[in-house]
Design a protein around this motif. Structure first.
Motif, PDB file in Angstrom:
ATOM      1  N   ILE A 294       1.013  -1.146  -0.064  1.00  0.00           N
ATOM      2  CA  ILE A 294       0.018   0.017  -0.037  1.00  0.00           C
ATOM      3  C   ILE A 294       0.766   1.157   0.023  1.00  0.00           C
ATOM      4  CG2 ILE A 294      -1.996   1.226   1.145  1.00  0.00           C
ATOM      5  CD1 ILE A 294      -2.732  -1.688   2.592  1.00  0.00           C
ATOM      6  N   ARG A 295       1.307   1.774  -1.267  1.00  0.00           N
ATOM      7  CA  ARG A 295       2.073   3.034  -1.175  1.00  0.00           C
ATOM      8  C   ARG A 295       1.660   4.343  -2.047  1.00  0.00           C
ATOM      9  NH1 ARG A 295       6.680   0.576  -4.678  1.00  0.00           N
ATOM     10  NH2 ARG A 295       6.829  -0.814  -2.588  1.00  0.00           N
ATOM     11  N   ASN A 296       1.871   5.346  -1.296  1.00  0.00           N
ATOM     12  CA  ASN A 296       1.846   6.602  -1.931  1.00  0.00           C
ATOM     13  C   ASN A 296       0.383   6.906  -2.302  1.00  0.00           C
ATOM     14  OD1 ASN A 296       4.369   6.947  -1.851  1.00  0.00           O
ATOM     15  ND2 ASN A 296       4.937   6.295  -4.167  1.00  0.00           N
ATOM     16  N   ASN A 297      -0.670   6.716  -1.348  1.00  0.00           N
ATOM     17  CA  ASN A 297      -2.096   6.611  -1.491  1.00  0.00           C
ATOM     18  C   ASN A 297      -2.552   8.085  -0.756  1.00  0.00           C
ATOM     19  OD1 ASN A 297      -3.046   4.379  -3.088  1.00  0.00           O
ATOM     20  ND2 ASN A 297      -1.672   3.338  -1.432  1.00  0.00           N
ATOM     21  N   GLN A 298      -3.398   8.750  -1.137  1.00  0.00           N
ATOM     22  CA  GLN A 298      -3.992   9.808  -0.264  1.00  0.00           C
ATOM     23  C   GLN A 298      -5.178   9.121   0.644  1.00  0.00           C
ATOM     24  OE1 GLN A 298      -3.471  13.466  -0.312  1.00  0.00           O
ATOM     25  NE2 GLN A 298      -1.727  13.159  -1.262  1.00  0.00           N
ATOM     26  N   ILE A 299      -5.376   8.948   1.811  1.00  0.00           N
ATOM     27  CA  ILE A 299      -6.518   8.078   2.550  1.00  0.00           C
ATOM     28  C   ILE A 299      -6.810   9.357   3.393  1.00  0.00           C
ATOM     29  CG2 ILE A 299      -7.017   6.357   3.867  1.00  0.00           C
ATOM     30  CD1 ILE A 299      -4.408   4.786   2.685  1.00  0.00           C
TER      31      ILE A 299
END
Length: 705
Positions: A294-299
């Motif tokens: 799970i990488r470089n996401n905006q959550i």
């Protein structure tokens, strides 16, 4: 987009004299027509005409907007490709704006169709091109094709395949080689697809389908999903199970009833560069031996945890921005694991990271800041390694933990938090019950009771963790927090080793309860607003090899019934170097002690003490070096060396050994200076006002509940 959008414009039929000029201050009764009649006329216009009218002037623009519940509603519901904005969850609830809902449907369709190849090269000459029409292929009884596989064999780029109501069972794996749109006709549930689909193309659009596993494979979809909108799903937005994998990248995943992305049953996808937000539950859930990167996401702005790991879920979570959630940023419970590294976790309502009930993550090199509660919470039975994080400007504690959980907190920079830098408790605080938003209502066991996950436990060794037999706080920089730098109220053993505890708003270390031994060794404790160390009654504490300098209160003040103070440098504090209160029992051995304004050692009342082989320096105020009541026979003085000023120019240096603490061979992680530079760089980009105050004996996370 639909039949309403391409009819003959009615605007040409309105006399020009009745339309206000663009440069005039038009009123809506121009040409003798009142506002209500204009609305009646404009309600017959089609989409292009409405757009033209909205450009006439501001008054006309506002008039077009006022048609929301009439014309815009008709356009939205009358388009065959559009569904009710709240379908299928709440089809009876009106949206906030029909115009905005229609706009979103229109843009979604345009985004898909504009990718189609409008031009194809001629066989002979690249200069001669022809326009290609997007086809619609129908599948069903009496239609062009009787199966999805046969339709796909004839489909070209960006064609549309419509499945009519029925159950479609494919006998072999379906491979999607070109981008296509697959749409079910009818109500949700009327089109069921029993298939195993392997996506090889860059993107695919799926709508109104129910997926079921085929007889020959438990895998339903192999989820390449690029640049899609996944929203308002009745359950999870994207669901991976039974060793599912694939790439999920660049998607906008929002307003889903369950998790935005649900990873379980040994699935191992790559979740990259998505926006996952405004979910009614968690942003991403990993459980049942699920893995994934799970990488470089905006959550952000999810109702429950931004990322929730449990039941032996073990993902790698890196480089994400997790913020403004209504619960914890990351929650690890029920034997969840995971490597959580280099994320920005900020402005979440509860703990930035919450670890409970057998959770054992590695939490490394994250920025955890500006939370409305504690930065990191290690609750009942939580474990794990908390290393190298910057925990900054949270309104509660920097780290709130239970010593019975045996956490390992090392090499973190904990600063400018509203309450304690690190708080250690052992009192049961009700945390054995799941707080709302951390799994109390999550339906994670559709395949059976939660205990069934235990049968699938993987026996892998994790080299990132080393065994810890006692709660350990080591090599941290703890500074400028609103209350004590480190607060202990624990019934279990605790080691506090090689920390820099500086300039906190109350004491450096407060030991309020310690029925087992609290070992405080090789720490630098300086410039705190009150005493360097305070030990309350009935506490067992050993202070060894610490440097306790320049605190505004006493160096050490103790009421403890078993306190050992050995080989410390207690220098330059404004109160007494060491103050022994009545009914305390203290051994003071081989220390170097000095106070600017008060006594080197002050014995209050009938304190029991052994003061032996210490070097005690006289302060500048000409007070006596040692103070005690004259008839206290329980205070034994042996072989101490007292140094007094003979002239004003006299000075002393700490040599043989040099000034404590001696950290050269003790620090195991990043230095305090390195952490200081790191937080300074981050603080230039993110600023906030930290509110001070004092903490109760519970985490804010738990107090809210």
């Amino acid at each position: 987009m639909c039949g309403h959008c391409c009819s003959t414009p009615l605007l040409d039929q309105i006399p020009a004299s009745m339309i206000p000029c663009l440069d005039s201050k038009a009123t809506m009764d121009a040409g003798g027509l009142p506002l209500e009649l204009w609305r009646v006329i404009l309600a017959y216009l089609h989409l292009p005409d409405l757009g033209r009218c909205s450009l006439v002037c501001r008054a006309w623009y506002e008039l077009i907007l006022s048609l929301d519940s009439t014309r815009w509603r008709q356009l939205c519901l009358g388009c065959t490709e559009c569904r009710h904005p709240n379908w299928p969850n709440q089809p009876d609830v009106e949206p906030e704006s029909w115009r905005e809902a229609f706009k979103q449907h229109y843009l979604a369709s345009r985004t898909w169709t504009k990718n189609a190849l409008d031009l194809e090269s001629s066989v002979c000459f690249s200069l001669f091109r022809r326009r290609r029409e997007r086809r619609t292929l129908t599948v069903g009884s009496g239609r062009e094709f009787d199966s999805l596989g046969s339709a796909l064999a004839m489909a070209s780029l960006y064609d549309r395949i419509v499945l009519f109501p029925g159950v479609y069972e494919e006998q072999g794996e379906i491979i999607l080689k070109v981008p296509v749109e697959i749409v079910g006709r009818g109500k949700l549930g009327e089109v069921a697809l029993l298939a195993s689909i392997d996506q090889h193309c860059s993107t695919t659009r799926l709508c109104n389908l129910v997926f079921m596993p085929a007889w020959f494979s438990p895998i339903m979809y192999k989820i390449v999903m690029l640049r899609n909108d996944v929203y308002r799903c009745r359950a999870s937005g994207i669901f991976l199970r039974l060793e599912g994998g694939g790439l999920i990248a660049g998607n906008n995943i929002y307003h889903n009833a369950e998790a935005g992305v649900d990873i379980r049953k040994k699935s191992n996808p790559l979740i990259l560069c998505n926006q996952i937000h405004h979910g009614l539950r968690s942003g991403i859930v990993v459980l049942g031996n699920g893995k994934g990167i799970i990488r470089n996401n905006q959550i952000f702005s999810n109702k429950e945890a931004g990322i929730y790991i449990l039941y032996h879920g073990n993902p790698v979570v890196s480089g994400n921005h997790i913020f403004k959630g209504r619960a914890a940023g990351v929650a690890v419970n029920e034997n969840g694991k995971g490597l959580i590294t280099e994320n920005v976790i900020r402005e979440n309502q509860w703990g930035g990271v919450d670890i409970r009930r057998g959770g054992t993550p590695v939490l490394r090199s994250n920025l955890i800041c500006f939370g409305y509660s504690d930065g990191v919470v290690v609750g009942d039975e939580g474990r794990g390694l908390i290393e190298g994080n910057t925990i900054y400007a949270n309104k509660g504690c920097g780290v709130w933990m239970m010593s019975s959980s045996l956490p390992h907190v090392t090499s973190n920079h904990v600063s400018y938090n509203g309450l304690y830098g690190v708080a250690v408790f052992s009192q049961k605080d009700g945390s054995s019950e799941f707080p709302g938003g951390h799994g109390a209502q999550e339906n994670f066991s559709e395949d059976g009771d939660a205990i069934l996950w235990e049968t699938e436990l993987e026996k892998d060794d994790d080299l990132l963790r080393r065994p810890v037999t006692v709660a350990l706080v080591e090599s941290n920089s703890i500074n400028h927090n609103g209350a004590s730098g480190l607060y202990v109220q624990s019934g279990e053993a605790l080691h506090i080793i090689t920390n820099v505890i500086h300039a906190n708003g109350d004491r450096g270390i407060t030991v309020a309860q310690s029925s087992q031994l609290t070992h405080v060794a090789n720490n630098s404790i300086s410039c705190n607003r009150q005493s360097g160390v305070k030990v309350e009654a009935q506490c067992k504490v050993e202070l060894r090899g610490n440097g306790i300098y320049d605190n505004r209160g006493h160096g050490i003040i103790t009421k403890g019934d078993s306190t050992v103070v050995i080989e410390n440098d207690i220098i330059g504090n404004r109160g007494s170097g060491l103050q022994l209160l009545p009914r305390s029992d203290t051994k003071v051995i081989k220390n170097r002690i000095h106070s600017f304004r008060a006594y080197g050692i002050a014995v209050r009342g009938r304190a029991k003490a052994l003061v032996q082989e210490n070097i005690i320096f006289q302060g500048k105020t000409n007070k006596t070096i040692f103070q005690q009541i004259s008839n206290n026979r329980e205070c034994i003085m042996q072989n101490n060396k007292f140094l007094v000023f003979k002239k004003k120019s006299d000075t002393w240096r700490l040599v043989n050994p040099p000034a404590r603490p001696h950290l050269e061979n003790s620090l195991r992680g990043p230095s305090a200076a390195h952490n200081g530079r790191k937080v300074a760089a981050m603080a230039t980009r993110i600023t906030a006002r930290v509110e001070g105050g004092y903490h109760s004996n519970r985490s804010i996370f738990c107090t809210i509940l």
